[in-house]
Structure formats: C-alpha cells, structure tokens
Design a protein around this motif. Sequence first.
Motif, mmCIF file in Angstrom:
data_model
loop_
_atom_site.group_PDB
_atom_site.id
_atom_site.type_symbol
_atom_site.label_atom_id
_atom_site.label_comp_id
_atom_site.label_asym_id
_atom_site.label_seq_id
_atom_site.Cartn_x
_atom_site.Cartn_y
_atom_site.Cartn_z
ATOM 1 N N GLY A 143 104.188 23.078 16.436
ATOM 2 C CA GLY A 143 103.414 21.935 16.907
ATOM 3 C C GLY A 143 103.017 22.034 18.360
ATOM 4 O O GLY A 143 101.917 21.615 18.748
ATOM 5 N N SER A 144 103.896 22.597 19.202
ATOM 6 C CA SER A 144 103.595 22.708 20.627
ATOM 7 C C SER A 144 102.380 23.601 20.878
ATOM 8 O O SER A 144 101.560 23.315 21.756
ATOM 9 N N ARG A 173 99.155 21.661 19.753
ATOM 10 C CA ARG A 173 98.739 20.664 20.752
ATOM 11 C C ARG A 173 98.117 21.336 21.967
ATOM 12 O O ARG A 173 97.086 20.883 22.491
ATOM 13 N N LEU A 207 94.643 22.601 21.032
ATOM 14 C CA LEU A 207 93.641 21.540 20.928
ATOM 15 C C LEU A 207 93.126 21.132 22.300
ATOM 16 O O LEU A 207 91.919 20.938 22.494
ATOM 17 N N VAL A 208 94.043 21.009 23.261
ATOM 18 C CA VAL A 208 93.638 20.634 24.613
ATOM 19 C C VAL A 208 92.783 21.730 25.246
ATOM 20 O O VAL A 208 91.689 21.468 25.781
#
Length: 280
Positions: free
Chosen positions: A105-106, A109, A112-113
């Motif tokens: 997940g890290s 995220r 995506l940024v």
Amino acid sequence: MLTPLRNAYYLSFPVVLGAVLSNRMAVRLSDVVPVHWATPIVLALVVWMIYTIDRLLDVQKAAPASSTRLLTPRHAFHRQHATDLWRGILAAALLVLVLCFFLPGSVIRFGLVLGAVCVGYVFIVFRLPTRHSALLLKEPLVAVLFSAGVWGSVWVQRPTVSGVELTESLMFMAIAFQNLVLFSVMEQWENPAQPPFSLATAWGIDRCMTLLGWLTLGVVLTGLTLCFITSDRFAQRAALMLAIMSLVLYVIQRFPAYFLRNERYRWLGDGVFWLPALVL
C-alpha cells in the motif's frame, strides 16, 4: 545493422534501464527488508511512459507533419510511430494497473502522488507557449521527479532512511540535473540557429558550463567525504560510483566537439545511469 540499437535509444530504453539499475543501488543501500519484486518493473514501465508521452506531445505541439525534417531524429521517430507508441503506452498502463494489486500500500500511495505530479507536469508543459519562462523549470523538475521515482519507491518500504542514503540520493539528483543541463548545452551547440528553449538558451552556455563544473565538484567532494564518514562498504562503493558518474558527464562537457558527433553525448550521457551495475 544498428537500427535495432538506435530504435532502442529513441524509445528511451537506456534511460529506463538506468532507472532500474539506479533503483537496485538504492535498494542495496537500505537493506532492512526486501523490496517488493514488482517495484522495479512498475518503475521501468512508468519511466518509459512518461518519457514517451512527453515526446509524443512535443511533436504534436511542435509543427505540422510537413515539417518533420525540422524535428530531431528522436522526435521524428516518435511522430512516425505515434500510433504504435500510444498503443504501447496503453498496454504498459494496463500492466502497471495489474501489478499494483501486488504492490504494498505504501508504494501505491507514493506512486499515485508522484504520478499525479508527473501528469500535471506533462499537461502544463503541453499547454504552455513554446518559450514560456516557466519551462525553464523543466530541467530541475525532471531531475527531482526522476530521482524521487528511483529512491522514493524504496524509502516508502522502509521504516527509516539514513543520512547516508539521503546524501547519496541528493548526489544522484545533482547528477540527473547535470545530465539534463549538459544535454541542453549540447543541443544548443548542435543546432545554434534554432535551439530548444532551455536553461542553456536563457542563461547562456558560459553560465551553464560554470554550473556544470560546480555540480561535478560538489558531487565528487561529497562522494569522497562519505567514504571517510561511513563504515558501510557498499555505501562507500556507491558514493565513489556516483562521483564517477558525475565525472563522466564532466568529460563530455570538456570535449564537446568529439561527443557531438553522431549524438555520442546522448549515448554516453544516458549510459552513465548504467554504471551502478558495476557495484551491485
């Protein structure tokens, strides 16, 4: 005989491979837990997509098809094969989407940024006039984004980041910036009548050459200093390799006439990011 090799060069494969090898060096510097196997694959695909989209939009913005002869060989290649390249981008994006289901997940995220920033950058560059002053941020911004992808994708999978890792990432960012400014200078020498708008055209070649010299000095001195302040043998080797990468770019700067022939500066300039393979 060199057509496949030249096509690979036009497709930015040297940059993609350099990003993956540099990422592997970042992994070795931070060995708390294994980095997920999909990370370098996604990194390679995303780097290729960003570089390819940027060039496809460049040729779309540049001029009508009748003026293909005014484009660089790399941009002419992208115009000629635009349809196939857009299909390749779509296929790569779908593969990245599938691989995201396997990533931590890290990393998702973070991706995506960073991806949103890259998309915003490409959109703004495409919308701005050809010689808008904001385009002078292209070299430093691309250096930051490229370095963030290489190092950040590792760091978000780590509980901590050491000072040595941070320092070497800044050295890498300086090298990426050095590479881009050097290319701007060489492009101006290559086409003095109509050079692309860049820091070299805005600041002048002399000022950019001075900047390149200071970047080399800073990277080399930082690399030598790290060899004395860290006991990590791999960190020492990585610091020396980063210093060598910067020195290779400095050699290109010192002998422009030789490296302008057949775009040698591009081959070797992008090839410096393969050098981390020597310490892996």
